[in-house]
Enzyme design. Structure first.
Site, PDB file in Angstrom:
ATOM      1  N   ASP A 432       0.860  -1.187   0.000  1.00  0.00           N
ATOM      2  CA  ASP A 432       0.000   0.000   0.000  1.00  0.00           C
ATOM      3  C   ASP A 432       0.895   1.234   0.000  1.00  0.00           C
ATOM      4  O   ASP A 432       1.578   1.529   0.984  1.00  0.00           O
ATOM      5  CB  ASP A 432      -0.899  -0.034   1.246  1.00  0.00           C
ATOM      6  CG  ASP A 432      -1.933   1.084   1.259  1.00  0.00           C
ATOM      7  OD1 ASP A 432      -1.756   2.083   0.540  1.00  0.00           O
ATOM      8  OD2 ASP A 432      -2.915   0.956   2.023  1.00  0.00           O
ATOM      9  N   HIS A 433       0.835   1.988  -1.093  1.00  0.00           N
ATOM     10  CA  HIS A 433       1.740   3.135  -1.242  1.00  0.00           C
ATOM     11  C   HIS A 433       1.342   4.320  -0.372  1.00  0.00           C
ATOM     12  O   HIS A 433       2.086   5.294  -0.272  1.00  0.00           O
ATOM     13  CB  HIS A 433       1.794   3.573  -2.709  1.00  0.00           C
ATOM     14  CG  HIS A 433       3.128   4.068  -3.145  1.00  0.00           C
ATOM     15  ND1 HIS A 433       4.078   4.538  -2.267  1.00  0.00           N
ATOM     16  CD2 HIS A 433       3.690   4.177  -4.375  1.00  0.00           C
ATOM     17  CE1 HIS A 433       5.156   4.925  -2.928  1.00  0.00           C
ATOM     18  NE2 HIS A 433       4.946   4.711  -4.220  1.00  0.00           N
ATOM     19  N   ARG A 434       0.171   4.246   0.281  1.00  0.00           N
ATOM     20  CA  ARG A 434      -0.169   5.289   1.251  1.00  0.00           C
ATOM     21  C   ARG A 434       0.698   5.172   2.495  1.00  0.00           C
ATOM     22  O   ARG A 434       0.973   6.173   3.165  1.00  0.00           O
ATOM     23  CB  ARG A 434      -1.640   5.173   1.666  1.00  0.00           C
ATOM     24  CG  ARG A 434      -2.657   5.400   0.570  1.00  0.00           C
ATOM     25  CD  ARG A 434      -4.063   5.122   1.053  1.00  0.00           C
ATOM     26  NE  ARG A 434      -4.225   3.744   1.532  1.00  0.00           N
ATOM     27  CZ  ARG A 434      -5.349   3.257   2.048  1.00  0.00           C
ATOM     28  NH1 ARG A 434      -6.415   4.046   2.168  1.00  0.00           N
ATOM     29  NH2 ARG A 434      -5.417   2.007   2.456  1.00  0.00           N
TER      30      ARG A 434
END
Length: 462
Positions: A432-434
């Site tokens: 998850d790039h968040r």
């Protein structure tokens, strides 16, 4: 007196369940804890025990029906018991010993002896809309030119056919009635191959189940191909398949996925596994590459906790979890499930191997409890068992990382300045790039690879 049994919450707040099959019929007398039915939730097939001993007066749903939690399921006539209001799901019931449960929906305290299942009577209309196979109704299927082929009705059902839950679910998905299969095979356990063979025989006789035909386009000469060459089969999207589809869509369109790959020389890991197996006791759990990677992941997560975190959008926080509830993706006849190994970071290699083996055995038997399918913090999927080298796995909802293991292949590789045959594997990490940026994702993947390249010391810690 009359008593209604409501469908209980079967775990993890599930809101509904599908009736796979009834094991009793109206008019049967049942004992306490006798299995009434098999129901399929979004996560597992569950045997539902009777909360009462008494006469069954009403079955409120048919096989194939989806019932909401809290809805009436079975009506009982209980001799010598005062009338009770319907229990709420999972409510504690104080009733006379031998005639009621301790916990509604989960049966009573274990009783001595195993109750015998009674013969079931067929129930007309107890079939999903996509099939037309019941014990006392003709089997009707689409045939060429929209004609209807009618097969004589089979005999009334007796005891349920002998098969495992995954095979029953597989047959149900194909629209194959196991009673008819058992009538041809006799008294033995029905396998998936038996289901396939029976369905093929139906197709050859022009009586395929839940099958429709699509007219073939005319060729240049105006001729048409045989209709069977363009047959289609409709499979209801229910249970695990439905849950997985919804979860994957939700994850894919909520968490911005990034996938990074790393190809690594795992020869030392292969040698370690061979050495451990050679010296292991006969009853020791079998250690394989999945177990070693699981241990490597637990070690790497301690150094990179962002991969073991979750996104709390409501609170505006990233929640780092200092424990590893490790999900292991398992392909079953009912679809993909991801059972969880709790506190995997605390387990030495042998204990982790035993946990993986038990998880796999339970999943293949269709017996994974719903509670064991929720709450993972990081997941593994072993696509290498299918001969695949790499992929882009989708995150289970609520997790930040999932690692796919590719096939271990013997390939020419640079080793100590020369070309040699080595064991090579590709790791595919989606995150998850968040929560995790590219650098942290790459460093985590490199840390896992480093353990696989030199596993001797790290693998035996913990």
């Amino acid at each position: 007196m009359k008593q209604e049994f409501l469908l209980p919450d079967l775990g993890e707040g599930l809101t509904e369940a599908e009736i796979v099959q009834w094991l009793v019929a109206e008019g049967d007398t049942v004992t306490l804890n006798q299995t009434l039915a098999e129901v399929e939730t979004a996560k597992a097939i569950v045997e539902l025990p009777s909360p009462h001993a008494g006469l069954i007066t009403t079955l409120h749903a048919a096989a194939g029906d989806v019932v909401l939690v809290g809805a009436p399921l079975v009506g009982f006539e209980i001799e010598g018991q005062e009338a009770l209001e319907p229990e709420a799901p999972a409510a504690v019931a104080e009733v006379e010993e031998g005639s009621g449960p301790n916990l509604v929906g989960y049966g009573a305290a274990p009783s001595s002896g195993r109750p015998q299942r009674r013969a079931r009577r067929a129930r007309a209309g107890s079939v999903a809309a996509t099939t037309a196979v019941v014990a006392d109704v003709d089997v009707r299927v689409a045939a060429p030119h929209d004609d209807i082929a009618v097969v004589p009705a089979p005999p009334v059902r007796g005891e349920r056919p002998r098969s495992t839950p995954p095979v029953r679910a597989y047959a149900k998905g194909l629209g194959v009635d196991l009673v008819l299969v058992a009538a041809e095979l006799g008294d033995r356990v029905i396998t998936r191959a038996d289901v396939d063979a029976y369905r093929e025989r139906l197709v050859q006789r022009g009586a395929g189940v839940a099958t429709e035909t699509i007219p073939a386009p005319a060729s240049a000469a105006g001729a048409r191909r045989p209709a069977g060459e363009r047959a289609t089969t409709r499979i209801p999207v229910r249970g695990v398949r439905k849950h997985t589809a919804e979860a994957m869509v939700r994850s894919a369109f909520t968490a911005p996925h990034v996938t990074t790959f790393h190809t690594v020389d795992v020869t030392a890991t292969s040698e370690l596994i061979a050495s451990l197996r050679a010296s292991a006791k006969p009853d020791a759990p079998r250690i394989g590459v999945l177990t070693v990677v699981a241990k490597a992941v637990c070690l790497a997560l301690a150094a990179f906790p962002g991969l073991n975190a979750r996104w709390d959008g409501d609170a505006g926080e990233i929640v780092q979890q200092h424990f590893v509830d490790l999900g292991i993706a398992a392909a079953t006849d009912r679809g993909l499930i991801v059972p969880i190994i709790r506190d995997a970071e605390r387990m030495p290699l042998g204990e982790l191997a035993a946990a993986v083996a038990e998880l796999t055995r339970t999943a293949r038997g269709g017996k994974t409890p719903p509670a064991d399918l929720a709450g993972g913090t990081f997941s593994l999927t072993n696509i290498g068992v299918f001969g695949i080298d790499a992929g882009t796995p989708i995150l289970p909802p609520g997790q930040t990382g999932i690692l796919a293991l590719g096939a271990v292949r013997r390939l020419p590789w640079e080793y100590k300045g020369e070309i040699a045959l080595r064991d090579i594997m590709t790791l595919s990490l989606s995150f998850d790039h968040r929560i995790v940026d590219g650098a942290e994702g790459a460093q985590f993947l490199k840390a896992v690879a480093d353990v696989l390249q030199e596993p001797g010391r790290a693998m035996l810690l913990g």
